[in-house]
Scaffold this active site. Structure first.
Site, short mmCIF file in Angstrom:
data_model
loop_
_atom_site.label_atom_id
_atom_site.label_comp_id
_atom_site.label_asym_id
_atom_site.label_seq_id
_atom_site.Cartn_x
_atom_site.Cartn_y
_atom_site.Cartn_z
N GLU A 41 0.88 -1.17 0.00
CA GLU A 41 0.00 0.00 0.00
C GLU A 41 0.91 1.21 0.00
O GLU A 41 1.81 1.29 0.84
CB GLU A 41 -0.80 0.07 1.30
CG GLU A 41 -1.97 -0.85 1.39
CD GLU A 41 -2.63 -0.74 2.77
OE1 GLU A 41 -3.63 -1.40 2.95
OE2 GLU A 41 -2.12 0.00 3.65
N ASP B 43 -5.11 9.91 10.12
CA ASP B 43 -3.79 9.36 10.38
C ASP B 43 -3.26 9.81 11.73
O ASP B 43 -3.56 10.89 12.20
CB ASP B 43 -2.81 9.82 9.29
CG ASP B 43 -3.14 9.21 7.95
OD1 ASP B 43 -2.96 7.99 7.82
OD2 ASP B 43 -3.60 9.93 7.04
#
Lengths: 422, 241
Positions: B32, B43
């Site tokens: 990824e 995040d």
């Protein structure tokens, strides 16, 4: 034979897995210099944080917490408002759950006990929080005492000066109550150096409480809005379900007032989860019009902007509420789960102005004798409207509402309201 | 299945390519790759640090992606927020396909685009790309079932609210619950950063794990070689050692 105590549930109910859509997670603002979720980890008791993010439908209530609930008089009474029904000449049957019957006079103690217990289990010896009008601070002061913990309460300076009775109760429980802004924190020092007579605010008191907890290694307790608080408050609704079952009643309409949403969620969500009731009404203040004017957006739960952003119905963290008597309803947002249920149309909302609320409170107290908290009187107003509608339509529906607190410490407010109305 | 995450261009262009090849050699099944977003909304602090470092160096995203594609042969999935690409989605998908990227994973799809997520899945597929769906514990059961059927390659299940912050959770019970709903391959990530967590996840029924934050922390401590060694260790756990 069933004992009263058996009506107190052994599990809290969590609505997250039963929501129609995924609950948007908390997040940091763009370009944030620090992680607010990490901050939560530093200030909240570990088990409280785990429960904040749990997706289990039922969370076990530790036996010692359940014992403490019973010790403060749970189950709280579920009473039928017969005199009110008669006065309104309604065919509806009206019941209310009386959370004002707890020692601190409101529902706040339900989560304070749980959070204090988990803190004690983790070896924490000192709890810190902020309080505005004083309901939450009182609950934390008592809960801390119950588990032998110290507590420090940062009380907004104007309330500290104007509500000395609340301060006295907290001090009697053994809490240290500080008039915020204080000289105990860097933030407080900065503000008082700029203005020695700073009146303070809830956001400032909260920032001070968080800073004080972090600097000293204490834990910080949260009083509303967050999912974990709504989870603990579910004891209200779960008890009510048991009590209605014993009365052989099926509820139709469930009503509660909304400050941050914890008394409403705690009372109503268990009914939604059990698919009981057909109409759920959240009542806010017309003067703080979050339902009619708020947007559904990511916003800070605290005006200081220290906690992570959550997606909720909000008037904006910098919204300055007018000085209404229902201090508990001046909050700018509503719990994320409740916000979603309102957006999805599952929970309906109402907003009433102060004059209507005062009249409703007076109707109720003359009928039932209990002086309701101004916040809870918002629920009463919606109940009266529903009961009147039932009369017009000749419906024998069952209306149940949460009387989240008594108003005996709000008498100065009632007094000035009487003057204004006359 | 070992799914390894890299921030595009981190720690720098050259070492990123070394890391990429190293992670594949160490046994990653899928990579990824995350280009630094404008707003790293879901995040955690570690991944954000990597974004910050890369952004300050300023690469051509597309040129570097092309180099990455040419360097390895395992499937590459781009991990990026849909919100950022909506104005140019078509162009974005065409370019990805053009350089040979295999799929995309939008972590905000079921959160911020819940009412139209199926249309976006369709749009991705129409462009010949795989659409990997991201779910989390707060996704209601029926939606997890539906998303699991729709997701290509595997279903991504992020167990913590934000990457790389060890919020206390019970990994087993979360995965046990979701396992009963998912017929697709189940890859668990978002904060699974130690071997014990990983063992628990696999025991509870996960088919694979996604690792990201742990690599970046390892790079900060000991450089890319150290991160590649960590990938080998994870591979070992997956293979039952």
């Amino acid at each position: 034979m069933e004992f009263q105590e058996d009506l107190v549930p052994k599990y809290w109910y969590n609505i997250i897995p039963d929501l129609p859509k995924p609950l948007p997670p908390p997040r940091d603002p763009p370009d944030s210099e620090f992680s607010r979720i990490e901050l939560l980890k530093r200030i909240m008791p570990k088990e409280v944080l785990r429960q904040q993010f749990t997706v289990e439908r039922f969370v076990s209530i530790p036996e010692k917490v359940r014992e403490a609930y019973i010790n403060i008089g749970r189950p709280t009474p579920l009473l039928r408002a017969r005199r009110l029904e008669e006065m309104l000449r309604t065919p509806a049957r009206i019941y209310f759950k009386f959370e004002g019957a707890t020692p601190t006079g409101s529902h706040k103690i339900n989560t304070a006990i749980a959070q204090a217990y988990f803190s004690m289990e983790e070896g924490v010896n000192h709890l810190v929080t902020e309080t505005g009008a004083g309901q939450w601070g009182t609950a934390v002061a008592l809960a801390s005492r119950m588990y032998g913990l110290e507590s420090s309460i940062f009380m907004v300076r104007v309330s500290y000066e104007q509500k000395p009775q609340r301060r006295t109760i907290m001090q009697l429980y053994g809490a240290k109550v500080y008039s915020s802004p204080t000289s105990l924190t860097e933030y407080g020092k900065k503000l008082t150096s700029q203005n020695p007579d700073h009146p303070g605010s809830l956001g400032i008191a909260m920032s001070e409480a968080i800073e004080y907890a972090m600097t000293n290694g204490y834990k910080y307790l949260v009083g509303s809005v967050l999912d974990v608080v709504v989870l603990h408050q579910s004891v209200i609704g779960l008890e009510t379900i048991n009590q209605l079952r014993n009365l052989d009643e099926e509820p139709d309409v469930l009503i509660g007032c909304v400050g941050g949403g914890s008394n409403f969620g705690g009372f109503v969500f268990p009914f939604i989860g059990a698919q009981k009731g057909t109409k759920y009404i959240a009542v806010g203040s017309f003067e703080v019009p979050k339902f009619s004017r708020g947007t559904y957006n990511y916003d800070f739960p605290d005006s200081a902007g220290l906690l992570p952003l959550i997606k909720m119905i909000t008037l904006g963290k910098d919204y300055v509420p007018p000085p209404i008597y229902s201090g508990g309803l001046r909050y700018h947002g509503a719990a994320p789960s409740l916000s979603m249920l309102i957006k999805e149309g599952i929970v309906k909302w109402r907003e009433y102005n102060e004059r209507e609320i005062f009249e409703a409170a007076q109707t109720f107290l003359q009928a039932q004798g209990i002086v309701p908290a101004p916040e809870s009187s918002h629920a009463i107003k919606a109940v009266i409207d529903e009961a009147r509608e039932a009369r017009v339509k000749n419906e024998k529906k069952v209306i149940v509402f949460n009387l989240s607190g008594h108003g005996l410490l709000d008498l100065p407010n009632y007094e000035s309201m009487m003057k204004r109305m006359s | 299945m070992l799914v390894s995450y890299l921030t595009l261009g981190y720690p720098n262009r050259e070492q990123f390519l070394t890391l990429l090849k190293g992670l594949v050699d160490a046994g990653s099944d899928v990579l990824e790759i995350g280009p630094p977003p404008k707003y790293a909304k879901y995040d955690g602090p570690v991944i954000r640090r990597s974004f910050k470092q890369v952004s300050s160096q300023g690469y051509d995203m597309w040129a570097l992606l092309r180099e990455a594609r040419d360097a390895v042969s395992v499937p590459i999935v781009i991990l990026t927020y849909l919100e950022e690409w909506i104005p140019t989605l078509e162009d974005f998908l065409i370019k990805l396909k053009d350089i040979g990227i295999n799929g995309v994973l939008f972590p905000d799809l079921l959160i911020d685009f819940i009412d139209e997520y199926e249309e976006y899945v369709e749009a991705v597929r129409t462009h010949g790309l795989k659409s990997v769906i991201f779910t989390s514990p707060s996704v209601p059961d029926p939606l997890i079932q539906r998303a699991s059927k729709l997701s290509d390659m595997f279903l991504y299940y992020g167990v913590r609210p934000t990457t790389g912050i060890a919020i206390p959770i019970t990994v087993e019970s979360l995965i046990t619950r979701v396992r009963t709903l998912v017929e697709n391959k189940l890859v668990v990530g978002f904060g699974l950063s130690d071997v014990e967590d990983m063992r628990r996840a696999l025991k509870a029924g996960a088919d694979g794990v996604a690792i990201g934050t742990a690599y970046i922390e390892e790079i900060e401590r000991g450089g890319v070689k150290s991160a590649i060694a960590l990938a080998r260790k994870f591979r070992g756990v997956l293979d039952g050692s």
